[in-house]
Design an enzyme around this catalytic site. Structure first.
Site, PDB file in Angstrom:
ATOM      1  N   GLN A 129       0.818  -1.203   0.000  1.00 31.92           N
ATOM      2  CA  GLN A 129       0.000   0.000   0.000  1.00 31.92           C
ATOM      3  C   GLN A 129       0.861   1.267   0.000  1.00 31.92           C
ATOM      4  O   GLN A 129       2.060   1.222   0.234  1.00 31.92           O
ATOM      5  CB  GLN A 129      -0.912   0.003   1.231  1.00 31.92           C
ATOM      6  N   HIS A 183     -11.398   4.110  18.605  1.00 31.97           N
ATOM      7  CA  HIS A 183     -10.641   3.025  19.234  1.00 31.97           C
ATOM      8  C   HIS A 183     -11.193   2.645  20.607  1.00 31.97           C
ATOM      9  O   HIS A 183     -11.134   1.466  20.991  1.00 31.97           O
ATOM     10  CB  HIS A 183      -9.157   3.393  19.303  1.00 31.97           C
ATOM     11  N   ASP A 229      -1.305   0.357  13.575  1.00 32.56           N
ATOM     12  CA  ASP A 229      -0.940   1.668  14.120  1.00 32.56           C
ATOM     13  C   ASP A 229      -0.782   1.645  15.640  1.00 32.56           C
ATOM     14  O   ASP A 229      -0.310   2.623  16.235  1.00 32.56           O
ATOM     15  CB  ASP A 229      -1.957   2.729  13.710  1.00 32.56           C
ATOM     16  N   ASP A 276      -0.144 -12.621   6.918  1.00 36.81           N
ATOM     17  CA  ASP A 276      -1.554 -12.637   6.548  1.00 36.81           C
ATOM     18  C   ASP A 276      -2.378 -13.199   7.706  1.00 36.81           C
ATOM     19  O   ASP A 276      -2.125 -14.307   8.182  1.00 36.81           O
ATOM     20  CB  ASP A 276      -1.742 -13.491   5.297  1.00 36.81           C
ATOM     21  N   ALA A 277      -3.375 -12.442   8.158  1.00 32.56           N
ATOM     22  CA  ALA A 277      -4.150 -12.839   9.338  1.00 32.56           C
ATOM     23  C   ALA A 277      -4.894 -14.155   9.120  1.00 32.56           C
ATOM     24  O   ALA A 277      -4.962 -15.000  10.026  1.00 32.56           O
ATOM     25  CB  ALA A 277      -5.136 -11.731   9.700  1.00 32.56           C
ATOM     26  N   ASP A 316      -9.517  -5.014  13.236  1.00 28.81           N
ATOM     27  CA  ASP A 316      -9.479  -3.643  12.707  1.00 28.81           C
ATOM     28  C   ASP A 316      -8.931  -3.663  11.288  1.00 28.81           C
ATOM     29  O   ASP A 316      -7.942  -2.997  10.973  1.00 28.81           O
ATOM     30  CB  ASP A 316      -8.617  -2.770  13.625  1.00 28.81           C
TER      31      ASP A 316
END
Length: 498
Positions: A234, A264, A288, A342-343, A360
């Site tokens: 990205q 959050h 983040d 990769d989740a 998220d």
């Protein structure tokens, strides 16, 4: 001559595919809808190559100099294509016009190459041998480009520099050809002069890539850009206006430091308050570290595992002065383990179970993201949960993307979870939705952690109430084989943005 032309085939086929990949990648970054953009660009590019191949029959004399002139034209147009597209996006209302004009022009020029080469070589080899050699080298070059583009060129050089590099390669083929191919002296002088001019322009473009990128992005963002980075996955932009920091990924706002606490706190604390004694927490996405910051306010939490695909994000929010200040250096906390992978794959391979799972992920704007909201994903996730575990997931806007929101909720409920829909107003985003879920009915503890700016008992009750314009609507369940959510999302957000 044969060897020189064979090497040329290998190089020019790589260049041709890279220009196509650049156009598709930039279009998907700037316009979204990755599958649509790539499909349209690939189709248009292939059609244009067909037009170029058909037009090649009108080139009858001086084929070698014409071939070298074609290479110069491709190098110039293809090399500057990324810069032109980035600069156009902020200046031209209908960005698709320069996008497809460039794709068509490059496609026609690339379509001329192989037919002209075959005609140049037809006296050197038997036809069957000629076709097999040229086309096999053409496909090998395309394979090399398709492998190196996502692994090396795009993440290491960025899209703009990659365009200039391959433009230089095209011009290099033309310049080299003036030494190794049979040409009249007058043509050699002209072609070398043209090559030097185009090569100089491309080298200057490469040298000033950062300045061009900065100017093009400045026209897209109203605030000062303090960080700009291209990763394998990205484009990362961080902007600042006074004390407000904003993060953009591929042009999409991820948070504003002015009000991210609303988002959050709503993502994290309802889930942790719904578990009797959360000790192990899993965060999927959220590189983040802002969700982790909120988790660490619960002192009974013993470990936090963060799984985020892009190491560049987690590194930035661990090391960059301003960014790590925002998350209070949560990613460096001894309780936190960061895993960059990769989740979906990680969940399949892991044998751990967690008390609370917080998700998220970016919005489901394409099929690769949409799979992370499918029954297959939640079924895999369920194996990492026990009877008392709870999960909470950000679920786009129930106001602007109403069907998308309720599609996520229904998909989770279809696997036997008890669900509790939530929403909160975040000034930067508008109304935003979350889904809290567990294998038992949701019940909240009354004791909130200290230092919350927004959430309290009264707000926790109010975010469970949905007004009529955000209430439940009939939707499909999101599965891998239908990706209903991506269809809902594209339709609803395109309607808003148009």
């Amino acid at each position: 001559m044969q060897t020189a032309l064979y090497i040329s085939v290998l190089i020019i086929s790589s260049c041709g595919l890279v220009y196509e990949l650049l156009a598709g990648t930039i279009a998907s970054y700037l316009l979204g809808e990755t599958v649509t953009q790539f499909s349209l660009i690939i189709g248009t590019y292939l059609f244009s190559m067909g037009v170029g191949s058909w037009l090649s029959k009108y080139l009858e004399k001086d084929l070698i100099p014409k071939f070298l002139e074609i290479e110069l034209a491709i190098g110039l147009v293809g090399g500057f294509s990324s810069a032109i597209l980035y600069l156009s996006f902020g200046q031209i209302r209908y960005f698709q016009i320069p996008l497809f004009l460039l794709v068509i022009l490059i496609g026609i020029l690339v379509g001329l190459e192989i037919p002209v080469l075959l005609r140049i070589l037809k006296k050197e080899l038997q036809f069957k041998e000629l076709v097999s050699r040229v086309l096999s080298l053409d496909y090998v070059g395309a394979l090399l480009a398709s492998i190196l583009f996502p692994i090396f060129f795009a993440p290491k050089l960025g899209l703009m520099r990659t365009g200039f590099i391959f433009g230089i390669l095209n011009v290099g083929v033309a310049l080299w050809g003036t030494w190794v191919l049979p040409l009249r002296q007058s043509k050699i002088i002209i072609l070398r002069a043209q090559s030097v001019v185009v090569l100089t322009l491309l080298i200057l473009g490469f040298s000033y890539s950062d300045l061009i990128t900065y100017y093009s992005e400045e026209s897209l963002y109203t605030d000062e850009i303090i960080l700009s980075k291209q990763t394998q996955y990205q484009r990362i932009i961080v902007t600042r206006w006074k004390n407000e920091i904003r993060l953009f990924l591929n042009g999409h706002l991820q948070f504003s430091s002015r009000d991210e606490y609303r988002y959050h706190e709503t993502l994290v604390h309802p889930a942790l308050l719904a578990h009797p004694a959360p000790k192990k927490v899993l965060v999927l996405g959220g590189g983040d570290g802002l969700a982790v910051r909120e988790i660490l306010k619960h002192k009974n939490v013993e470990s936090v595992t963060l799984v985020d695909l892009d190491s560049a994000i987690t590194n930035l929010f661990s090391e960059h002065g301003i960014l790590k200040e925002l998350n209070e250096e949560s990613l460096k906390n001894s309780k936190v383990t960061v895993i960059n992978t990769d989740a979906f794959l990680w969940l399949e391979e892991s044998d751990q179970t967690f008390d609370v799972v917080l998700i998220d992920f970016p919005d489901p704007s394409n099929f690769s993201l949409g799979k992370l909201y499918t029954t297959a994903f939640f079924h895999t996730l369920k194996r990492r949960m026990n009877e008392t575990s709870v999960l909470e997931i950000q679920s786009t806007s129930p106001l602007f993307a109403r069907s998308s929101y309720w599609c996520i909720e229904r998909t989770i409920a279809s696997l036997g979870f008890y669900t509790l829909p939530l929403h909160v107003y975040v000034p930067s985003f508008g109304e935003w939705g979350f889904v809290l879920a567990g294998q038992r009915p949701i019940q909240f503890k009354k004791k909130f952690p200290k230092d919350l700016k927004f959430l309290n008992i009264q707000e926790l009750e109010s975010i469970q109430t949905f007004p009529q314009d955000m209430s439940r609507v009939p939707v499909e369940i999101n599965r891998l084989d239908n990706q209903a959510l991506v269809r809902y999302y594209d339709r609803e957000w395109n309607r808003i943005l148009d």
